[in-house]
Write an enzyme that holds these catalytic residues in place. Sequence first.
Site, mmCIF file in Angstrom:
data_model
loop_
_atom_site.group_PDB
_atom_site.id
_atom_site.type_symbol
_atom_site.label_atom_id
_atom_site.label_comp_id
_atom_site.label_asym_id
_atom_site.label_seq_id
_atom_site.Cartn_x
_atom_site.Cartn_y
_atom_site.Cartn_z
ATOM 1 N N LYS A 1 4.788 2.067 -2.726
ATOM 2 C CA LYS A 1 4.828 3.239 -3.221
ATOM 3 C C LYS A 1 5.954 3.408 -2.263
ATOM 4 O O LYS A 1 6.767 3.669 -3.847
ATOM 5 C CB LYS A 1 3.681 4.514 -2.873
ATOM 6 C CG LYS A 1 2.450 4.459 -3.056
ATOM 7 C CD LYS A 1 1.542 5.763 -2.376
ATOM 8 C CE LYS A 1 0.100 5.364 -1.717
ATOM 9 N NZ LYS A 1 -1.236 4.219 -3.255
ATOM 10 N N SER B 1 0.807 -1.007 -0.287
ATOM 11 C CA SER B 1 -0.082 -0.653 -0.081
ATOM 12 C C SER B 1 0.447 1.140 -0.244
ATOM 13 O O SER B 1 1.764 1.286 -0.813
ATOM 14 C CB SER B 1 -0.882 -0.125 1.501
ATOM 15 O OG SER B 1 -2.357 0.620 1.005
ATOM 16 N N TRP C 1 -9.994 0.094 -5.348
ATOM 17 C CA TRP C 1 -9.656 1.850 -4.852
ATOM 18 C C TRP C 1 -8.010 1.627 -5.714
ATOM 19 O O TRP C 1 -7.830 2.727 -6.021
ATOM 20 C CB TRP C 1 -9.140 1.616 -3.227
ATOM 21 C CG TRP C 1 -9.180 3.116 -1.893
ATOM 22 C CD1 TRP C 1 -7.982 3.413 -1.573
ATOM 23 C CD2 TRP C 1 -9.921 4.372 -2.799
ATOM 24 N NE1 TRP C 1 -7.980 4.786 -1.370
ATOM 25 C CE2 TRP C 1 -8.543 5.015 -1.949
ATOM 26 C CE3 TRP C 1 -10.468 4.908 -3.809
ATOM 27 C CZ2 TRP C 1 -9.219 6.725 -1.512
ATOM 28 C CZ3 TRP C 1 -11.070 6.023 -3.652
ATOM 29 C CH2 TRP C 1 -10.156 7.674 -2.540
ATOM 30 N N HIS D 1 -7.631 -5.480 -0.030
ATOM 31 C CA HIS D 1 -6.618 -4.981 0.593
ATOM 32 C C HIS D 1 -5.980 -4.932 1.595
ATOM 33 O O HIS D 1 -6.084 -5.398 2.937
ATOM 34 C CB HIS D 1 -6.123 -3.470 0.597
ATOM 35 C CG HIS D 1 -5.628 -2.470 0.653
ATOM 36 N ND1 HIS D 1 -4.664 -2.193 -0.400
ATOM 37 C CD2 HIS D 1 -5.233 -1.636 2.220
ATOM 38 C CE1 HIS D 1 -3.978 -1.628 -0.092
ATOM 39 N NE2 HIS D 1 -4.292 -1.120 0.923
#
Length: 417
Positions: free
Chosen positions: A260, A256, A347, A397
Amino acid sequence: MTSVGRALAILGTAAAIHAQGPSEANYDEAKVGSYTLPDPLVFANGQPVTSKEQWPARRAEILALFEREVYGKTPPARPIEFEVTSRDPKALGGAATREEITLWITGSKAGPPLRLLIYKPNGAARPGVFLGCNFGGNHAIDADPGITMSKSWMRPGKGVENNRATEATRGAEASRWQAKMVVARGYALATYYYGDIFPDHKDGRPDSIAPHFGREQAPDDWNAIGAWAYGLSRALDYIERDKTLDAKRVAVLGHSRLGKTSLWAGARDPRFAMVISNDSGEDGAALARRNYGETVARINTSFPHWFDGNFKRYNGRVADLPVDQHMLISLIAPRPVYVASAVEDRWADPRGEFLSALAADPVYRLLGTGGIAAKEMPGIHQPVGSTIGYHIRAGVHDVTAYDWERFLDFGDRHMKR
Ligand code: GCU
């Protein structure tokens, strides 16, 4: 349905929407619209990149754009100081040696320290390492009672009181770390709590490492993701000093927002042998230009401390970005990179994550690797790829045992001695 039942159903829906993010997000493939990606293999002056000898110059251009427009500029690395604070040669039921190391990464002992936790597989000579930041403190990655509890600021969550972790959070993220599995496969596992480096809230900067680098906050200055990634590189400095580990075989990974971070760390620091992004989504692996799930405007509003000041100029204007996220993946080439998605993690735009990996393929090919070796998004639980790996799994997720098995398989393919 009874009225109570109806109320519960409505609450359930509200919770589901919240988990997916705000309702303004587009989840309709038909409404994604068209977009044109910038070409990683064309120089800023319009000249094409036609040979691998030309790539380093183009790579430097792209890296400078990401520094200026997205993640901010990272100051030059400063030498680390460290102290090994604990060691247990019989951790994880005797399978591993657990070490805790305090690192000072700002060039002096003034800044907040990074507390690194390492599990080394017993009996493996100079193992490779999987390194990543964690969300809940080192003590949350395994129920091992010997891990020091984090005392740092923490975002609100289960078992967190007054922004500090309680004993109830010990081992709370064990399923996301799979320490036993990693050491059983012959790799070391290294991690630190990201909040040690930059507390993850909009006013976290004064308590982060950033002020210790003495720059005013310019529009292109680094922010939380830059600082978390800097910590990963300093952890690698430490791994280089520890001769029982193989610093030439370090995979940097993250989930998540920390996915990044692992992509940015791997893009900047070519010493990372392999890079893994799990569900990293918007401004991680997913294409920013694809209007699906989270957007640039949304992320900059919810998390203004993650990216640099310049990036806010692209809110609602993604077509003007000089880069897109396939170029971030390209910066890692020709080193192996793995992108993992989850079906219900809309998302994060799973398709956008795949398409970005696919759009990095020409760079990997130019550099003589097998690239992604796929043309279409694969089905659930059908990992694809050669030097760029990709899978989409069932579920939400999260990081699961399934994800780890694939990361370790990919490690076996690319980080074998
Ligand atoms: C939020 C954010 C995402 C991020 C995620 C996470 O959902 O919008 O961009 O990836 O948090 O880090 O869990």
